[in-house]
Structures are given as structure tokens and as C-alpha cells.
Design an enzyme around this catalytic site. Structure first.
Site: not given
Length: 236
Positions: A21, A85
Site C-alpha cells: 500500500d 480506498h
């Protein structure tokens, strides 16, 4: 390269790269892209693929730069998986009211700033400020990618459930039911989503966690290199 025995083996000549990430840390992402390019020049192979494990955006200073870096990577075939996200951002940009507030609370303000958009502007205008290439790229992200004995996914899988029956929400958001499981999933799951406590990749017989908290204080962005029966790690 810090090589360790891998819990699975790839066919000769195959190599897989995976990056955890990035969360808007574009400089770190570009540094790891350079590491992949350098590795391919120094050690050419017959077949290589780079997988970004999702959550390229939010929280950090340059979500736009992370998407551009992923879009522009051309040293080998590459793809980006959808993270929770990106999923929330797409819903917010489509005007879903509940997602707008959720996105702002989980790092969306920083992402909007990277596109030059104020979170105080009318929500209906947000999408117009995000380049179409970025919206299309996020919309086209797959939920998982299978390569040999490895399954790449953002968050993980529900133990005991066949891949084709996994829920979208689990692939994007699952935590403890997956992280605490010692089950044989029929593949080694390579994932992100849950930052490791010591900011080092977590290597287990049934899964490998590459979220090493790049956007947090003391965190790193991690690249894993899979080949034969070993895995190497590089951090930026």
C-alpha cells in the site's frame, strides 16, 4: 536483496514483483519502480509481472503522482488491484453521499489536494477535477490476480470459501478472520491492507503481508520479488 525461502515455488524463468500500500507516497513508489527496472536489467528473465496491491491513493501527499507512476510503469507487464480506498473514492466521485463523508475521513482530503481540488468545493464538482485517466485507471482495477501458486488481493480472503464465491467486501476489507487463520487456502495469498506492527513484511506459510505502513511515521513501502522457491524484499 534480502532473500528468504518462499512458501511456494514459481516455474523457472518466471518472476513476480509486488508492492504494498503506497497511500500517496509517490516518491517511495517511484524508488521501488526504479528497483524493479534495475533488477530486470541486471537479471533478465523470460516472464515478469509487477502487481500493485491496492491503496495507491489517500492519506499521503501525492495520490495523483502514485497513479501516474503506476500508469507509466513500462519495464514489464503490470497491473494494479483495487483497494478499499480506491473503491471508496470511486463511489464518492460518482456522488454517493455516504461515501463522500467516509472518503474525507479516511484520507480523501489529501487525495483531492493532490489533484488541486478543495474538499470544501461542492461534491458534485469533485470528479471534474480528477483526470479521466486516473478515474478510468481506478475503475479498471481488478479485485484479485492469480499467478502460479500465488493469489494477489488487497485485503485477503474468507477462509474456506472458494475464490469465485468470495465477497467483494472481504477481498477489499477483511482483517481478523483472514489474518488469524492458519488454514491452507490452496494458494499463498499476497496482500496488504493491514499494516504490520514492526513495519516489516510478514511471511507465513499461507500468506504474505506487504503493507508495512508507508504513510505512517517509521513506515516503509515494500517490494517483494518472487522467483523459484525464494522471495526477496526491498524497502523504500
Amino acid at each position: 536483496m534480502n532473500w528468504q525461502p518462499a512458501p511456494a515455488a514459481l516455474e523457472p524463468g518466471h518472476r513476480l514483483y509486488a508492492i504494498g500500500d503506497a497511500h500517496g507516497c509517490a516518491e517511495r513508489l517511484r524508488a521501488l519502480h526504479r528497483a524493479v527496472r534495475d533488477d530486470l536489467r541486471a537479471r533478465p528473465c523470460a516472464q515478469a509481472t509487477l502487481v500493485h496491491l491496492g491503496d495507491l491513493i489517500d492519506r499521503g501527499p501525492d495520490s495523483a503522482g502514485c497513479l501516474d507512476a503506476a500508469l507509466g510503469f513500462d519495464a514489464c507487464p503490470s497491473l494494479s488491484l483495487r483497494g478499499n480506498h480506491e473503491d471508496t473514492a470511486l463511489l464518492a466521485l460518482a456522488g454517493e453521499g455516504y461515501a463522500c463523508a467516509d472518503w474525507l475521513d479516511t484520507g480523501g482530503r489529501a487525495a483531492l489536494r493532490s489533484w488541486g481540488v478543495s474538499d470544501l468545493s461542492p461534491r458534485a464538482t469533485w470528479a471534474a477535477g480528477v483526470p479521466l485517466r486516473h478515474r478510468d485507471y481506478m475503475a479498471g482495477m481488478a479485485l484479485h490476480h492469480r499467478a502460479g501458486p500465488y493469489l494477489f488481493v488487497h485485503a485477503g480472503i474468507r477462509p474456506g470459501v472458494p475464490l469465485e464465491e468470495q465477497s467483494r467486501d472481504d477481498l477489499l476489507r477483511i482483517r481478523r478472520a483472514f489474518l488469524d487463520s492458519e488454514a491452507d487456502h490452496g494458494c499463498v495469498v499476497v496482500h496488504g491492507h493491514t499494516p504490520t506492527r514492526d513495519r516489516r513484511p510478514e511471511l507465513r506459510p499461507n500468506r504474505i503481508n506487504l503493507d508495512t505502513g508507508a504513510v505512517f511515521e517509521g513506515g516503509q513501502l515494500t517490494l517483494a520479488v518472487f522467483e523459484a522457491d525464494r522471495v526477496g524484499f526491498v524497502q523504500a
